[in-house]
Every structure is written in structure tokens, then in C-alpha cells.
Design a protein around this motif. Structure first.
Motif, PDB file in Angstrom:
ATOM      1  N   UNK A 125       0.825  -1.209   0.000  1.00 37.24           N
ATOM      2  CA  UNK A 125       0.000   0.000   0.000  1.00 37.24           C
ATOM      3  C   UNK A 125       0.861   1.262   0.000  1.00 37.24           C
ATOM      4  N   UNK A 126       1.955   1.224   0.775  1.00 37.63           N
ATOM      5  CA  UNK A 126       2.811   2.396   0.895  1.00 37.63           C
ATOM      6  C   UNK A 126       3.558   2.674  -0.407  1.00 37.63           C
ATOM      7  N   UNK A 127       4.123   1.654  -1.013  1.00 43.72           N
ATOM      8  CA  UNK A 127       4.852   1.853  -2.257  1.00 43.72           C
ATOM      9  C   UNK A 127       3.933   2.355  -3.370  1.00 43.72           C
ATOM     10  N   UNK A 128       2.699   1.861  -3.389  1.00 44.22           N
ATOM     11  CA  UNK A 128       1.760   2.256  -4.440  1.00 44.22           C
ATOM     12  C   UNK A 128       1.434   3.750  -4.385  1.00 44.22           C
ATOM     13  N   UNK A 129       1.654   4.390  -3.233  1.00 44.61           N
ATOM     14  CA  UNK A 129       1.376   5.819  -3.082  1.00 44.61           C
ATOM     15  C   UNK A 129       2.503   6.711  -3.611  1.00 44.61           C
ATOM     16  N   UNK A 130       3.643   6.106  -3.950  1.00 42.23           N
ATOM     17  CA  UNK A 130       4.816   6.907  -4.283  1.00 42.23           C
ATOM     18  C   UNK A 130       5.331   6.593  -5.683  1.00 42.23           C
ATOM     19  N   UNK A 131       6.033   7.573  -6.244  1.00 42.71           N
ATOM     20  CA  UNK A 131       6.611   7.404  -7.576  1.00 42.71           C
ATOM     21  C   UNK A 131       7.954   6.695  -7.528  1.00 42.71           C
ATOM     22  N   UNK A 132       8.735   7.006  -6.500  1.00 44.10           N
ATOM     23  CA  UNK A 132      10.081   6.430  -6.357  1.00 44.10           C
ATOM     24  C   UNK A 132      10.289   6.046  -4.897  1.00 44.10           C
ATOM     25  N   UNK A 133      10.949   4.903  -4.670  1.00 43.26           N
ATOM     26  CA  UNK A 133      11.314   4.501  -3.326  1.00 43.26           C
ATOM     27  C   UNK A 133      12.820   4.272  -3.264  1.00 43.26           C
ATOM     28  N   UNK A 134      13.447   4.809  -2.225  1.00 39.00           N
ATOM     29  CA  UNK A 134      14.836   4.488  -1.899  1.00 39.00           C
ATOM     30  C   UNK A 134      14.785   3.445  -0.797  1.00 39.00           C
ATOM     31  N   UNK A 135      15.240   2.243  -1.098  1.00 37.21           N
ATOM     32  CA  UNK A 135      15.167   1.128  -0.147  1.00 37.21           C
ATOM     33  C   UNK A 135      16.523   0.929   0.513  1.00 37.21           C
TER      34      UNK A 135
END
Length: 405
Positions: A67-77
Motif C-alpha cells: 500500500x505504501x509503495x503504491x502511493x509513491x513514484x520512487x522509493x529508496x530502499x
């Protein structure tokens, strides 16, 4: 400034470095950080005061992550390696661009069966990411990361490769080298000690040679490198399975000699050679007055409990990356050396390790968000042009010294 939304997943030392860079360069419209634990909870108010949304998320909760990733364009993991591939798959499935400092197959991987299984899963993730039109740029920190970027550039300058060596290290500058180990921790102490007792592989005269874990620091497997810019000698020891990296560079079966090294100040290798041979870094517990105690866990606890093995606020670490490639171009001998020497930023309160990892992933996230890097699928650092990264690194006072003979 990009109109995109960024998520930084994992707010340890490297997450803090990435956040500092993102805010300093105003590269995203909205920034969210997420982690969990008592330390993070105590820091959330500070993040929010800086205009950052701070959420508590357990990375083991797959649906919450999705759910959290779907809200964002880019993720730094920037999570532990055990979680990295899982997050990568979720990013691919939610069509979220991702930058990770982790290589999904650890540098110490020597089991061929497990390697093939993990490589198959990476291929599946790559296919999903390509289908969904997103970029998953992995192993893009300091080492691996910048070293692979520099290595690819060096190799591109020749059509025959003979020798290829790379170095990635962090150690105290001379003024901070004031304990019996001439070393202080700037990243996970446990991971550091684990890396001191693992099998590695090198390529010698075209053949893969195994260096057993208990021989890592043996004199025959170490060497001295004198760096003129630093003005000092460095002790170098093998770090990782270079056969895997030869495959990634596409030079397996072509390169004559190859190895990956880490480096420390003189005296470090001799000390740890004795410690390894005496069993101090074994994970298997021994009985101490009826209580099972892991030598590795004991050593980690003993060293980290002493302030002398941590940097004071007025002490700097040195981040060191060096790539050497020798071969031929159109039949003419050519030698290429790329070097990065970086120091902690005491004013910003950032170690060099935080700069070389955190800034690197932040730059990459910005390049993807702004459309400057558009390759899709599961991407390794070799695919990122040095011409994209070098100007951005220079803006942050991280400079690449290049010598071509």
C-alpha cells in the motif's frame, strides 16, 4: 524540483544521509520516510518538523508495504539485505521506481544452487518491472555501487581486458586512528565482522581461486597499496566473490587477473588473522559456564560497547574507492585508474559512508524521477552512464580522479 513523491524506506545511517541530500537539493515535491522501532519513533518529530511525512511501518508486513509503495513514484530502499528482494518484487508489481544500495545476491554468495535460485527470482522481478515500465536500480551505493559504475567506465575504454582490481573501504583519517585496531565503525559492526570471516573468490591467470574464510587475512592473501593522494599505505584483503562480478561485467573467461578488495590502515590484517584462526569470529556458540555464547556475537558486543571504536563528533572517516583496469585498445596497451577519496562532513554531521551511500542513492532517485535515466527493469550500476553521475557527485564535493596511461 521534480513533481514526484519519494519514499525512503529504512532510516538508519544511510537513510539519514539520503534524506539530507534530498532535502538539501529540493529534488522531490513530497518526501515520506518509513521505519519502525524505538529509536525511529523518537526521531519522527524531527523529520516532521523538516516537512517530511514520517510513518511507522513494519517491513515484514507485506500488505502495508504494498500500500505504501503504491502511493509513491520512487522509493529508496535501505533495509537489511534479507528484505531487499521482497521490496524489489513489490516495487515491480506496483510499478514503483526503486533505488537500493543492496545487491540481492550477497557478495559472499558461493553456493551455486542458491545462486541460480536467486538469479531466477531476479529474472522474474526484471520481467515484471519491464512489463510495468519501472526501473529497479540495485547495488547502487558505495561498494557495490560507485565501484561498479567506475569499473564499467574503465572497461569501456579498452577492447581487451587483462587485469581488473577494485577497492572499496572506509577507515579513520590519521587523527582519528587512535585505538588498538586503527579502525572505527561507520556501518554495521556485526556485518563488518561477518565480512571478516567468509570465503572469497579471485581470478588468477584466468582460473577461479577460492580463498577460505580462515585465510582471508593471511599474508599471502593481502597486499600493501600506497596511495599518493592519501599519503599513506593501506592493507588490502579480498572482499567478495569476484567471479560473480566478472559475470556481471561480461568479462568472465576474458579477464586474466581480477579481485575485489577492502582496505584498512596497517596492522589491522595481522590482528584479525590471529583472531580468525583462534575462532573469535565463528557464529557457532561455545559453552561458557553453562551458557551458549557465539564468539562472533561476543566480539561484536565487546567492541561496540567501547567508545574508542566509534567516531567522536570531531573525527572524520575516509571513504575510499579505487578501480584499476589494464588491457589493450586497438592493440595498444592502456591502463585506467579511477579513485574517489571522500571525508566526513562534520558540519552536516554525516560520515563519508553516509555521503557515498546516501547521496548516491538520492542522486539516482532524482535522475529516474526527472526522466534523465530511463532504462527499465532490474538494472545494475554498470548501465548508468558516468556522465550522468559525475556532475551530480561533484556538486556534493565528491570527486573522481582519473588517470589514463
Amino acid at each position: 524540483m521534480s513533481s514526484k513523491n519519494l519514499l525512503i524506506l529504512g532510516m538508519g545511517l544511510q537513510g539519514k544521509g539520503a534524506l539530507h541530500d534530498v532535502l538539501a537539493h529540493n529534488t522531490f515535491a513530497h518526501v515520506t520516510v518509513a521505519d519502525c522501532g524505538a529509536r525511529y519513533e523518537s526521531e519522527k518529530a524531527d523529520y516532521e518538523a523538516r516537512g517530511v511525512r514520517a510513518l511507522t511501518v513494519d517491513a515484514n508486513d507485506e500488505q502495508a508495504l504494498r500500500n505504501l509503495l503504491a502511493e509513491h513514484d520512487v522509493v529508496i530502499e535501505l533495509l537489511p539485505i534479507s528484505l531487499a528482494m521482497k521490496v524489489g518484487r513489490i516495487a515491480a508489481e506496483t510499478a514503483t521506481h526503486l533505488v537500493s544500495s543492496m545487491y540481492y545476491i550477497g557478495q559472499s554468495m558461493t553456493d551455486p544452487v542458491l545462486f541460480r535460485q536467486m538469479k531466477q527470482e531476479m529474472d522474474e522481478i526484471d520481467e515484471i518491472a519491464r512489463r510495468n515500465g519501472c526501473t529497479l536500480l540495485i547495488a547502487f551505493g558505495m561498494d557495490p555501487g560507485l565501484d561498479l559504475l567506475l569499473g564499467a567506465d574503465a572497461l569501456s575504454r579498452m577492447d581487451e581486458i587483462e587485469d581488473f582490481y577494485s577497492y572499496g573501504a572506509g577507515f579513520p583519517e590519521e587523527a582519528a586512528s587512535n585505538n588498538p585496531l586503527s579502525y572505527k565503525f561507520s556501518w554495521s559492526p556485526h556485518s563488518t565482522l561477518v565480512s571478516y570471516y567468509r570465503e572469497t573468490k579471485k581470478i588468477v591467470d584466468g582460473q577461479t581461486v577460492v580463498v577460505p574464510a580462515d585465510k582471508l587475512f593471511a599474508p599471502e592473501n593481502t597486499h600493501i597499496l600506497h596511495d599518493e593522494t592519501l599519503g599513506c599505505d593501506l592493507e588490502c584483503y579480498a572482499a567478495g566473490n569476484c567471479q560473480n562480478f566478472a559475470d556481471m561485467f561480461g568479462i568472465s573467461g576474458k579477464v586474466r587477473n581480477m579481485n575485489r578488495f577492502s582496505a584498512r590502515l596497517p596492522g589491522h590484517c595481522a590482528f584479525w588473522d590471529v583472531m580468525v584462526r583462534c575462532g573469535f569470529l565463528r557464529e557457532e556458540p561455545v559453552m561458557v559456564n553453562g551458557t551458549p555464547v557465539s564468539p562472533l556475537e561476543f566480539c561484536t558486543a565487546l567492541l561496540t560497547s567501547q567508545q574508542q571504536f566509534w567516531y567522536r563528533k570531531d573525527e572524520r572517516d575516509v571513504g575510499y574507492i579505487r578501480v584499476e583496469a589494464r588491457g589493450r585498445k586497438n592493440g595498444t596497451p592502456v591502463s585506467v585508474t579511477h579513485t574517489i577519496i571522500d571525508y566526513a562532513d562534520l558540519d552536516a554531521g554525516l560520515t563519508s559512508m553516509q555521503r557515498l551511500v546516501g547521496f548516491t542513492v538520492a542522486i539516482a532517485a532524482s535522475l529516474i524521477a526527472n526522466g534523465n535515466f530511463t532504462e527499465r527493469g532490474l538494472v545494475m550500476p554498470m548501465r548508468v552512464p558516468l556522465s550522468l553521475m559525475q556532475p551530480e557527485l561533484a556538486k556534493r564535493d565528491i570527486h573522481i580522479m582519473t588517470n589514463i596511461d
